[in-house]
Design a protein around this motif. Structure first.
Motif, PDB file in Angstrom:
ATOM      1  N   GLY A  38      28.630 -31.328  17.588  1.00  0.00           N
ATOM      2  CA  GLY A  38      27.274 -31.523  17.097  1.00  0.00           C
ATOM      3  C   GLY A  38      26.425 -32.250  18.105  1.00  0.00           C
ATOM      4  N   ASN A  39      25.123 -32.340  17.848  1.00  0.00           N
ATOM      5  CA  ASN A  39      24.192 -33.029  18.723  1.00  0.00           C
ATOM      6  C   ASN A  39      23.951 -34.451  18.223  1.00  0.00           C
ATOM      7  OD1 ASN A  39      23.671 -30.769  20.419  1.00  0.00           O
ATOM      8  ND2 ASN A  39      22.334 -29.922  18.837  1.00  0.00           N
ATOM      9  N   TYR A  40      23.800 -35.381  19.171  1.00  0.00           N
ATOM     10  CA  TYR A  40      23.437 -36.736  18.803  1.00  0.00           C
ATOM     11  C   TYR A  40      22.013 -36.746  18.259  1.00  0.00           C
ATOM     12  CZ  TYR A  40      27.518 -38.516  21.336  1.00  0.00           C
ATOM     13  OH  TYR A  40      28.795 -38.782  21.748  1.00  0.00           O
ATOM     14  N   SER A  41      21.759 -37.603  17.323  1.00  0.00           N
ATOM     15  CA  SER A  41      20.423 -37.743  16.760  1.00  0.00           C
ATOM     16  C   SER A  41      19.646 -38.801  17.535  1.00  0.00           C
ATOM     17  CB  SER A  41      20.517 -38.148  15.280  1.00  0.00           C
ATOM     18  OG  SER A  41      19.236 -38.354  14.731  1.00  0.00           O
ATOM     19  N   GLY A  42      18.469 -38.436  18.038  1.00  0.00           N
ATOM     20  CA  GLY A  42      17.592 -39.382  18.698  1.00  0.00           C
ATOM     21  C   GLY A  42      17.945 -39.705  20.124  1.00  0.00           C
ATOM     22  N   ARG A  43      18.876 -38.966  20.713  1.00  0.00           N
ATOM     23  CA  ARG A  43      19.223 -39.191  22.114  1.00  0.00           C
ATOM     24  C   ARG A  43      19.831 -37.928  22.695  1.00  0.00           C
ATOM     25  NH1 ARG A  43      24.879 -41.653  22.516  1.00  0.00           N
ATOM     26  NH2 ARG A  43      25.671 -41.764  20.364  1.00  0.00           N
ATOM     27  N   ASP A  44      19.940 -37.900  24.014  1.00  0.00           N
ATOM     28  CA  ASP A  44      20.479 -36.727  24.684  1.00  0.00           C
ATOM     29  C   ASP A  44      21.973 -36.561  24.413  1.00  0.00           C
ATOM     30  OD1 ASP A  44      18.006 -36.258  25.837  1.00  0.00           O
ATOM     31  OD2 ASP A  44      18.479 -37.450  27.633  1.00  0.00           O
ATOM     32  N   GLY A  45      22.415 -35.311  24.536  1.00  0.00           N
ATOM     33  CA  GLY A  45      23.841 -35.037  24.471  1.00  0.00           C
ATOM     34  C   GLY A  45      24.354 -34.783  23.067  1.00  0.00           C
ATOM     35  N   GLY A  46      25.638 -34.733  22.967  1.00  0.00           N
ATOM     36  CA  GLY A  46      26.293 -34.452  21.702  1.00  0.00           C
ATOM     37  C   GLY A  46      27.740 -34.881  21.753  1.00  0.00           C
ATOM     38  N   TYR A  47      28.512 -34.398  20.817  1.00  0.00           N
ATOM     39  CA  TYR A  47      29.907 -34.813  20.728  1.00  0.00           C
ATOM     40  C   TYR A  47      30.783 -33.602  20.436  1.00  0.00           C
ATOM     41  CZ  TYR A  47      29.216 -34.335  15.695  1.00  0.00           C
ATOM     42  OH  TYR A  47      28.927 -33.835  14.456  1.00  0.00           O
ATOM     43  N   VAL A  48      32.033 -33.712  20.819  1.00  0.00           N
ATOM     44  CA  VAL A  48      33.063 -32.728  20.506  1.00  0.00           C
ATOM     45  C   VAL A  48      34.183 -33.462  19.801  1.00  0.00           C
ATOM     46  CG1 VAL A  48      34.778 -31.123  21.431  1.00  0.00           C
ATOM     47  CG2 VAL A  48      32.507 -31.219  22.440  1.00  0.00           C
ATOM     48  N   GLY A  49      34.520 -33.018  18.603  1.00  0.00           N
ATOM     49  CA  GLY A  49      35.589 -33.644  17.847  1.00  0.00           C
ATOM     50  C   GLY A  49      36.941 -33.050  18.177  1.00  0.00           C
ATOM     51  N   SER A  50      37.851 -33.166  17.244  1.00  0.00           N
ATOM     52  CA  SER A  50      39.203 -32.643  17.452  1.00  0.00           C
ATOM     53  C   SER A  50      39.167 -31.128  17.618  1.00  0.00           C
ATOM     54  CB  SER A  50      40.097 -33.017  16.272  1.00  0.00           C
ATOM     55  OG  SER A  50      40.200 -34.416  16.145  1.00  0.00           O
ATOM     56  N   GLN A  51      40.002 -30.632  18.508  1.00  0.00           N
ATOM     57  CA  GLN A  51      40.106 -29.200  18.757  1.00  0.00           C
ATOM     58  C   GLN A  51      41.474 -28.704  18.304  1.00  0.00           C
ATOM     59  OE1 GLN A  51      38.936 -29.231  23.055  1.00  0.00           O
ATOM     60  NE2 GLN A  51      37.308 -27.862  22.382  1.00  0.00           N
ATOM     61  N   PHE A  52      41.454 -27.569  17.626  1.00  0.00           N
ATOM     62  CA  PHE A  52      42.693 -26.968  17.134  1.00  0.00           C
ATOM     63  C   PHE A  52      42.688 -25.479  17.469  1.00  0.00           C
ATOM     64  CE2 PHE A  52      41.777 -30.581  14.402  1.00  0.00           C
ATOM     65  CZ  PHE A  52      42.991 -31.246  14.398  1.00  0.00           C
ATOM     66  N   TYR A  53      43.882 -24.916  17.580  1.00  0.00           N
ATOM     67  CA  TYR A  53      43.993 -23.483  17.822  1.00  0.00           C
ATOM     68  C   TYR A  53      43.891 -22.714  16.513  1.00  0.00           C
ATOM     69  CZ  TYR A  53      45.439 -24.622  22.552  1.00  0.00           C
ATOM     70  OH  TYR A  53      45.467 -25.093  23.831  1.00  0.00           O
ATOM     71  N   GLY A  54      43.151 -21.622  16.554  1.00  0.00           N
ATOM     72  CA  GLY A  54      43.006 -20.777  15.383  1.00  0.00           C
ATOM     73  C   GLY A  54      44.025 -19.642  15.377  1.00  0.00           C
ATOM     74  N   MET A  55      43.855 -18.720  14.452  1.00  0.00           N
ATOM     75  CA  MET A  55      44.754 -17.571  14.363  1.00  0.00           C
ATOM     76  C   MET A  55      44.536 -16.641  15.554  1.00  0.00           C
ATOM     77  SD  MET A  55      44.683 -16.685  10.272  1.00  0.00           S
ATOM     78  CE  MET A  55      42.911 -16.387  10.242  1.00  0.00           C
ATOM     79  N   ARG A  56      45.602 -15.984  15.947  1.00  0.00           N
ATOM     80  CA  ARG A  56      45.569 -15.084  17.096  1.00  0.00           C
ATOM     81  C   ARG A  56      45.331 -13.651  16.609  1.00  0.00           C
ATOM     82  NH1 ARG A  56      47.747 -15.554  22.211  1.00  0.00           N
ATOM     83  NH2 ARG A  56      48.797 -17.535  21.667  1.00  0.00           N
ATOM     84  N   LEU A  57      44.344 -12.954  17.181  1.00  0.00           N
ATOM     85  CA  LEU A  57      44.083 -11.548  16.878  1.00  0.00           C
ATOM     86  C   LEU A  57      44.568 -10.704  18.052  1.00  0.00           C
ATOM     87  CD1 LEU A  57      42.857  -9.363  15.033  1.00  0.00           C
ATOM     88  CD2 LEU A  57      40.684  -9.698  16.233  1.00  0.00           C
ATOM     89  N   ILE A  58      45.494  -9.796  17.775  1.00  0.00           N
ATOM     90  CA  ILE A  58      46.103  -8.955  18.807  1.00  0.00           C
ATOM     91  C   ILE A  58      45.713  -7.500  18.546  1.00  0.00           C
ATOM     92  CG2 ILE A  58      48.270  -8.198  19.865  1.00  0.00           C
ATOM     93  CD1 ILE A  58      49.494 -10.843  18.830  1.00  0.00           C
ATOM     94  N   THR A  59      45.230  -6.835  19.579  1.00  0.00           N
ATOM     95  CA  THR A  59      44.806  -5.441  19.460  1.00  0.00           C
ATOM     96  C   THR A  59      45.595  -4.579  20.431  1.00  0.00           C
ATOM     97  OG1 THR A  59      42.568  -6.140  18.859  1.00  0.00           O
ATOM     98  CG2 THR A  59      42.860  -3.857  19.537  1.00  0.00           C
ATOM     99  N   LEU A  60      46.199  -3.536  19.904  1.00  0.00           N
ATOM    100  CA  LEU A  60      46.970  -2.576  20.702  1.00  0.00           C
ATOM    101  C   LEU A  60      46.365  -1.192  20.512  1.00  0.00           C
ATOM    102  CD1 LEU A  60      50.570  -3.676  19.621  1.00  0.00           C
ATOM    103  CD2 LEU A  60      49.295  -4.488  21.616  1.00  0.00           C
ATOM    104  N   THR A  61      46.034  -0.530  21.596  1.00  0.00           N
ATOM    105  CA  THR A  61      45.558   0.854  21.541  1.00  0.00           C
ATOM    106  C   THR A  61      46.458   1.716  22.411  1.00  0.00           C
ATOM    107  OG1 THR A  61      44.023   0.489  23.382  1.00  0.00           O
ATOM    108  CG2 THR A  61      43.173   0.175  21.146  1.00  0.00           C
ATOM    109  N   GLY A  62      46.613   2.981  22.027  1.00  0.00           N
ATOM    110  CA  GLY A  62      47.477   3.849  22.801  1.00  0.00           C
ATOM    111  C   GLY A  62      47.446   5.282  22.321  1.00  0.00           C
ATOM    112  N   GLN A  63      48.446   6.043  22.771  1.00  0.00           N
ATOM    113  CA  GLN A  63      48.507   7.472  22.480  1.00  0.00           C
ATOM    114  C   GLN A  63      49.933   7.870  22.103  1.00  0.00           C
ATOM    115  OE1 GLN A  63      45.743   9.517  22.860  1.00  0.00           O
ATOM    116  NE2 GLN A  63      44.456   7.809  23.564  1.00  0.00           N
ATOM    117  N   PHE A  64      50.030   8.769  21.127  1.00  0.00           N
ATOM    118  CA  PHE A  64      51.291   9.456  20.834  1.00  0.00           C
ATOM    119  C   PHE A  64      51.300  10.787  21.579  1.00  0.00           C
ATOM    120  CE2 PHE A  64      50.456   7.374  16.594  1.00  0.00           C
ATOM    121  CZ  PHE A  64      51.383   6.373  16.745  1.00  0.00           C
ATOM    122  N   PHE A  65      52.486  11.221  22.022  1.00  0.00           N
ATOM    123  CA  PHE A  65      52.636  12.523  22.659  1.00  0.00           C
ATOM    124  C   PHE A  65      53.820  13.243  22.030  1.00  0.00           C
ATOM    125  CE2 PHE A  65      50.619   9.768  25.773  1.00  0.00           C
ATOM    126  CZ  PHE A  65      49.573  10.549  26.239  1.00  0.00           C
ATOM    127  N   GLY A  66      53.725  14.569  21.966  1.00  0.00           N
ATOM    128  CA  GLY A  66      54.829  15.357  21.431  1.00  0.00           C
ATOM    129  C   GLY A  66      54.355  16.631  20.791  1.00  0.00           C
TER     130      GLY A  66
END
Length: 277
Positions: A38-66
């Motif tokens: 968030g941004n500080y109120s009444g002054r320059d800059g802001g803050y970053v709180g705790s950081q956590f990893y979210g869920m992983r999205l995996i995408t696979l594309t390809g082709q079948f042959f036969g």
């Protein structure tokens, strides 16, 4: 890179599936990061709180042959493999390393084209646990932890005198680069067992619990369950206890009980993991 989804193999020229992946394979790098800011109120800059990893999205594309018949069979087999509540994604890299990602299916698209010998596919997977686990034989780790006791003699003295050897906390090495929540199994007689990760300063204690020879207590730090011979004993867990993890590198693990005649030993088990390949 060869990938299998609940046993259905992709990108392996020796597989009967004849299913090959296109570039890029997305979602195997650093998982999304959740940041409170968030941004500080009444002054320059802001803050970053705790950081956590979210869920992983995996995408696979390809082709079948036969042939038309084999294409239809392959499409049905892939749909059947991933249409479950969970998908085990096993990966073998070009370097020969093996990994495991625990996923859930998000979507599977297999549009039908005019071509009778080729068919595309696109698979989206969600990994609620963003850790990529070492799936090699050496990735599954297990260390025995004996109760830490001081050495010396027992009073009152009995003859012949036995001078007992002391024991110290056990060093457990998490070889991955991710904090991992282990499973701890304690067997045999124990009274008020407490197991501590001295590296993090966290402990897990059960007060009022007494077991006998042959009993098995399983503490699952990740899923937050405590089972004695298969039945939950959560009420014995003290309110100040923590579901503690193993940090990357060495961890000093200490096991204590309230009775000097206790015979329990603990086995700490885990699979090393990584944030990305």
């Amino acid at each position: 890179m060869i990938i299998s989804l609940n046993g259905f193999v992709l990108n392996d020229p020796n597989s009967v599936n004849a299913a090959y992946l296109d570039e890029p394979i997305e979602g195997l790098g650093l998982p999304p990061i959740r940041t409170s800011s968030g941004n500080y109120s009444g002054r320059d800059g802001g803050y970053v709180g705790s950081q956590f990893y979210g869920m992983r999205l995996i995408t696979l594309t390809g082709q079948f042959f036969g042939t038309p018949a084999t294409l239809e069979t392959t499409r049905r087999n892939l749909a059947a493999a991933v249409a479950t509540s969970s998908v085990a994604m096993n990966i073998t890299t070009n370097a020969g390393n093996q990994y495991l990602v625990n996923c859930n299916i998000d979507s599977l698209d297999m549009p039908i084209l005019r071509s009778i010998n080729q068919a595309p596919f696109k698979i989206s997977l969600i990994a609620t646990d963003p850790t990529i686990y070492d799936n090699s034989a050496s990735g599954l780790m297990s260390v025995t932890v004996n109760p830490a006791r001081g050495g010396g003699i027992t009073w009152p003295i009995t003859w012949p005198i036995t001078w007992a050897a002391g024991s110290q906390p056990t060093t457990v090495n998490n070889t991955g680069n991710v904090t991992i929540y282990p499973t701890i199994t304690l067997i045999n007689k124990m009274t008020n067992p407490s197991i501590t990760n001295q590296t993090t300063g966290q402990f897990f204690t059960l007060t009022g619990l007494t077991t006998t020879a042959g009993d098995t207590l399983v503490i699952d730090m990740k899923n937050r369950t405590v089972l004695l011979n298969g039945g939950s004993v959560l009420p014995f867990v003290t309110s100040s206890s923590s579901w503690w993890p193993l940090l990357p590198g060495n961890n000093s693990i200490n096991l204590t009980t309230a009775d000097g005649t206790d015979t329990t030993v603990a086995t700490v088990s885990w699979r090393s993991g990584y944030r990305g390949i």
